[in-house]
Design an enzyme around this catalytic site. Structure first.
Site, mmCIF file in Angstrom:
data_model
loop_
_atom_site.group_PDB
_atom_site.id
_atom_site.type_symbol
_atom_site.label_atom_id
_atom_site.label_comp_id
_atom_site.label_asym_id
_atom_site.label_seq_id
_atom_site.Cartn_x
_atom_site.Cartn_y
_atom_site.Cartn_z
ATOM 1 N N GLU A 1 10.411 6.781 -17.426
ATOM 2 C CA GLU A 1 9.070 7.282 -17.754
ATOM 3 C C GLU A 1 8.645 6.809 -19.138
ATOM 4 O OE1 GLU A 1 9.061 11.431 -15.182
ATOM 5 O OE2 GLU A 1 10.113 11.364 -17.083
ATOM 6 N N LYS B 1 17.650 20.134 -12.545
ATOM 7 C CA LYS B 1 16.894 18.902 -12.725
ATOM 8 C C LYS B 1 17.701 17.771 -13.340
ATOM 9 C CE LYS B 1 12.556 18.846 -12.870
ATOM 10 N NZ LYS B 1 11.693 17.981 -12.105
ATOM 11 N N SER C 1 16.412 19.714 -17.609
ATOM 12 C CA SER C 1 15.270 20.564 -17.970
ATOM 13 C C SER C 1 15.789 21.755 -18.757
ATOM 14 C CB SER C 1 14.590 21.048 -16.688
ATOM 15 O OG SER C 1 13.882 22.251 -16.922
ATOM 16 N N HIS D 1 0.827 -1.226 0.000
ATOM 17 C CA HIS D 1 0.000 0.000 0.000
ATOM 18 C C HIS D 1 0.856 1.269 0.000
ATOM 19 C CE1 HIS D 1 -3.368 -2.642 1.373
ATOM 20 N NE2 HIS D 1 -2.424 -3.196 2.112
#
Ligand code: ARG
Length: 457
Positions: free
Chosen positions: A287, A280, A274, A153
């Site tokens: 992804e 970043k 970025s 969970h």
């Protein structure tokens, strides 16, 4: 567009409209089947020679002419790859080529070509899977006793070792490997000799064709050959499940490499910056793996939907099998390769996952089990440790702050030496049942996994 070559012009008074051609021609994607279409036609020429339709030297000339057929140019005026190959064969071998299609239909030819192509894809997919599994085992090697928090969970649950966690993914990919091998067995049956739907009127040696083309056997029913693509669905289903596993690994590692977790350092080579925010370092490789999984599930859904209402046997709808199949195979191969490189270049930081395991009362189960070993019925032990956790949370007291004396004072059923279980590395040593996270058990599972991987092909 230049004049199309057709394999079926005789019955028509005029040719296909330009709109219909644009709509229905498939050469721009089924050109990928060129090499297998040629191999299939070469084998078929030999089979025709064995039944006397072609003289041996005619078959040899056809085989040679087929071998010299180049990639179709972008403006080739042909309906599909099969038509293109026949046109080029005619250009090279002249009237001889008119006999190659004797008793043969494109319905069986497209099944043959797709099966041959898919067999190769399955083999390279399995090799990529084995590469990924090897990378997981290498990463697990130094970490059979490295403690990290395990979750259910998305809440801290029990301590496990990092090696144990990685071996969980090894198991998933090992099952994927098995699924692809099983799919291969159903793909690798030779359909030629089925005709359009009713079987061949020529006594072609189907077993000989199967042998020459490396098939394990022949299909049993000509109508089934024209009608079904379930073997392609087997591949897409195995591909979808493999992408699902990759997507979950990606999701974990996106989280674990975040500042909030701080467990994993992803290599510079698999991350991007970025254009605006100079600090970043984004996990784009992971992804994209997660994103591409949706695309592969789409391919499975697409072909299932294409097939579901088709009356027996071949229907042109089935031409829509190829683009999803090709795309799924490409995305899967790219994702497996990418995942391997990510695994090979990622580093585990030791302190944050250990701290997560130490601070979150992950040892509660170990304590309850120790109590039950000392004779306290488990439900009572569960209750007692629950009270200990509640009290600790109220006081802001971490597990490591409890001494043996404190524990015993909290409830005499706690023996003072149970305080050592506040170290998450201690309790996990009891989890020695096969498949558990005790470091010695993980070490043995890792050795087993290495052997299993060596024996996979
Ligand atoms: N391009 C077709 C396909 O992929 C080949 C078979 C065509 N057969 C036919 N009867 N029109 O399915």
């Amino acid at each position: 567009m230049s004049e199309p070559t057709l394999l079926w012009g005789g019955r028509f008074e005029s040719g296909p409209s330009e709109v219909f051609q644009r709509f229905s021609w498939s050469l721009h994607f089924d050109r990928r089947l060129l090499a297998v279409d040629i191999a299939g036609s070469q084998a078929y020429a030999s089979a025709l020679a064995r039944v006397g339709i072609l003289a041996p030297e005619e078959a040899a000339a056809i085989r040679e002419a087929l071998a010299a057929i180049p990639e179709p140019p972008p403006d080739a005026p042909d309906e599909d790859i099969h038509t293109y190959v026949i046109r080029l064969l005619k250009e090279k071998a002249g009237a001889l080529a008119d006999k190659i299609h004797t008793g043969r239909s494109r319905n069986e030819q497209v099944s043959l070509d797709t099966r041959l192509w898919l067999r190769g894809e399955i083999d390279s997919t399995c090799a990529l899977l084995r590469g990924l599994m090897a990378a997981l085992l290498n990463f697990a090697g130094p970490h059979t006793a490295t403690v990290v928090a395990g979750y259910t969970h998305v809440r801290r649950a029990q301590p496990v070792t990092w090696g144990h966690y990685l071996l969980a993914y090894f198991e998933m990919f090992a099952r994927d490997h098995e699924r692809f091998r099983q799919a291969r067995a159903r793909v690798n049956l030779m359909p030629l000799g089925s005709g359009a739907l009713a079987g061949s009127g020529f006594p072609v040696d189907r077993q000989g064709l199967a042998r020459e083309l490396g098939f394990d056997g022949v299909t049993n029913n000509s109508m089934d050959v024209s009608a079904d693509r379930d073997w392609a669905l087997d591949f897409l289903s195995a591909a979808s499940i493999a992408m699902l596993h990759l997507s979950r690994l990606a999701e974990d590692w996106i989280l674990y490499s975040s500042d909030e977790f701080g467990w994993l350092d992803l290599g510079d080579g698999v991350t991007s910056g970025s254009s605006l925010m100079p600090q970043k370092k984004n996990p784009d490789s992971l992804e994209l793996i997660r994103g591409k999984s949706g695309r592969v599930f789409g391919a499975l859904t697409s072909l299932l939907t294409t097939m579901k209402g088709l009356p027996m046997t071949y229907n042109r709808d089935m031409q829509e099998d190829k683009e999803p199949l090709f795309d799924a195979a490409d995305q899967l191969a790219g994702s497996l390769d990418m995942a391997r490189v990510v695994v090979q270049t990622t580093k585990l930081r030791l302190a944050p996952p250990l701290q997560a395991a130490e601070e979150g009362w992950l040892v509660a189960t170990d304590l309850a089990e120790a109590l039950s070993r000392s004779g306290v019925p488990f439900h009572q032990a569960h209750q007692l440790v629950g009270r200990l956790v509640l009290e600790s949370v109220k006081q802001g007291k971490l597990p490591g702050a409890w001494t043996g004396a404190d524990l015993h004072a909290f409830d005499p059923r706690f023996a003072p030496e149970m305080a050592q279980l506040m170290n998450p590395a201690e309790g996990m040593k009891t989890r020695t049942a096969q498949g558990g996270t005790a470091p010695a058990t993980v070490e043995a599972a890792l050795a087993q996994a290495r052997l299993r991987l060596e024996n996979m092909s």
